[in-house]
Motif scaffolding. Structure first.
Motif, PDB file in Angstrom:
ATOM      1  N   ASN A 172      40.639  46.554  37.020  1.00 48.11           N
ATOM      2  CA  ASN A 172      39.773  45.975  37.808  1.00 48.11           C
ATOM      3  C   ASN A 172      39.121  44.744  36.893  1.00 48.11           C
ATOM      4  N   ASN A 173      38.358  43.770  37.523  1.00 47.12           N
ATOM      5  CA  ASN A 173      37.782  42.817  37.123  1.00 47.12           C
ATOM      6  C   ASN A 173      36.408  42.758  36.261  1.00 47.12           C
ATOM      7  N   ASN A 174      36.001  44.377  35.952  1.00 46.06           N
ATOM      8  CA  ASN A 174      34.829  44.597  35.441  1.00 46.06           C
ATOM      9  C   ASN A 174      35.164  45.105  34.015  1.00 46.06           C
ATOM     10  N   ASP A 216      49.579  29.509  41.053  1.00 47.11           N
ATOM     11  CA  ASP A 216      48.127  30.055  41.294  1.00 47.11           C
ATOM     12  C   ASP A 216      47.690  31.032  40.299  1.00 47.11           C
ATOM     13  N   ASN A 217      47.314  32.395  41.051  1.00 42.89           N
ATOM     14  CA  ASN A 217      47.090  33.471  40.193  1.00 42.89           C
ATOM     15  C   ASN A 217      48.060  34.265  39.908  1.00 42.89           C
ATOM     16  N   GLU A 245      46.325  38.506  39.456  1.00 37.72           N
ATOM     17  CA  GLU A 245      45.119  38.910  39.531  1.00 37.72           C
ATOM     18  C   GLU A 245      44.462  38.537  40.895  1.00 37.72           C
ATOM     19  N   LYS A 246      43.645  39.626  41.413  1.00 36.05           N
ATOM     20  CA  LYS A 246      43.105  39.370  42.666  1.00 36.05           C
ATOM     21  C   LYS A 246      41.560  39.402  42.605  1.00 36.05           C
ATOM     22  N   GLU A 247      41.055  39.525  43.781  1.00 30.74           N
ATOM     23  CA  GLU A 247      39.522  39.393  43.835  1.00 30.74           C
ATOM     24  C   GLU A 247      38.784  40.663  43.151  1.00 30.74           C
ATOM     25  N   ARG A 248      39.223  41.974  43.295  1.00 24.36           N
ATOM     26  CA  ARG A 248      38.676  42.862  42.813  1.00 24.36           C
ATOM     27  C   ARG A 248      39.596  43.625  41.593  1.00 24.36           C
ATOM     28  N   ASN A 267      43.394  43.453  38.984  1.00 28.35           N
ATOM     29  CA  ASN A 267      44.237  42.868  38.290  1.00 28.35           C
ATOM     30  C   ASN A 267      45.195  43.708  37.855  1.00 28.35           C
TER      31      ASN A 267
END
Length: 301
Positions: free
Chosen positions: A72-74, A232-233, A269-272, A274
């Protein structure tokens, strides 16, 4: 990559050599209707070859090697998971495949391909796994699935265009639709724990191909493709190859046996979430081939 390229060049050399003594030339670019078709044309070319349209429908038996990591992106990077070793997915499988070819002109053609594979497993973990937002403990019973759809559109141009062999370059794009999920089946540590991760990855590729009439009953097709880039991502790399032997049953109906390989790596990589997806498969295929429509003829050079 070097071995695949050498393999492709050897196939081209062998097939061209087999055709040199029997090469023929026709005078005009013309067409012939279905009603006029004999089993073989008077020019020596078989009825199944160089038709305006071709349809393949069949089955593919890939040997899979798949790795996935979803964090996750945390700050949680996630565990790199080998689907076959860590989640009990079988290496071998069977799937549906299809492709449709339209010969726009003597040298140009468009090919649309489709491949579908659904895999699932139930497994007791022998190590702790971090996937998405959750941690799955050792000895936990889990259910996992991994669905993949691949569509490909490619344009091919024949640099060499002779009555009994053609070879050229192609440019296309694989679009990979992936969906993976992991669910805890017991109440070890928590209840109702599950995660899923889906993505769509367009992966352009360029390559080379060759098609050959080996005899009135047999034909050969081979290609190899490669490209690595970032959009992009999404960062992706793709290497694919194919070798197919066609055996004509009667007129426009044939059976094609092939061997196909595909290696894909996608970092996304997505919004929430990766992660990355690395999938390699190779294996045999068997398809029914039907050619129809007007026949392309080759001009004299």
């Amino acid at each position: 990559m070097k071995r695949a390229l050498l393999f492709f060049m050897c196939c081209v050399w062998f097939s061209l050599s087999a055709q040199v003594d029997s090469e023929i030339y026709l005078d005009t670019i013309a067409v012939q209707t279905e009603e006029e078709l004999p089993q073989f044309y008077q020019d020596g070319l078989p009825a199944w070859y160089a038709r305006r349209f071709r349809l393949n429908l069949g089955v593919f038996f890939p040997l899979n090697n798949t790795q996935v990591r979803v964090g996750n992106n945390n700050g949680n990077l996630g565990t790199t998971i080998d689907l076959e070793d860590d989640l009990g997915f079988t290496k071998t499988s069977a799937s549906f495949m299809a492709d449709f070819q339209w010969r726009i002109s003597r040298r140009s053609r468009l090919v649309l391909e489709y491949f579908y594979l659904r895999r699932e497993s139930s497994y007791v973990l022998d190590r702790e796994i971090e996937f998405g937002d959750n941690t799955y403990p050792i000895d936990a019973a889990v259910t996992a699935y991994f669905d993949t759809n691949i569509a490909r559109l490619a344009y091919s141009y024949a640099i060499l265009s002779k009555p009994k062999y053609e070879a050229g370059l192609l440019i296309g794009a694989h679009v990979v639709f992936g969906d993976m999920g992991l669910q805890l089946d017991t109440n070890i540590g928590s209840v109702g724990v599950e995660d899923d991760f889906s993505f769509t990855a367009p992966l352009p590729d360029i390559g080379a191909w060759g098609e050959f009439v080996l005899s009135p009953k047999f034909g050969l097709y081979t290609n190899i493709n490669y490209l690595a880039l970032k959009i992009d991502n999404i960062r992706g790399r793709i290497i694919s190859y194919n070798l197919s032997i066609l055996y004509n049953i009667y007129r426009n109906f044939s059976l094609t046996a092939g061997y196909t390989g595909l290696n894909i790596r996608v970092d996304i990589e997505k919004e929430r979430l990766n992660g990355f997806f690395k999938w390699g498969y190779n294996g045999p295929s068997l398809t029914a081939t039907y050619t129809f429509g007007n026949r392309i003829r080759f001009s004299k050079k």
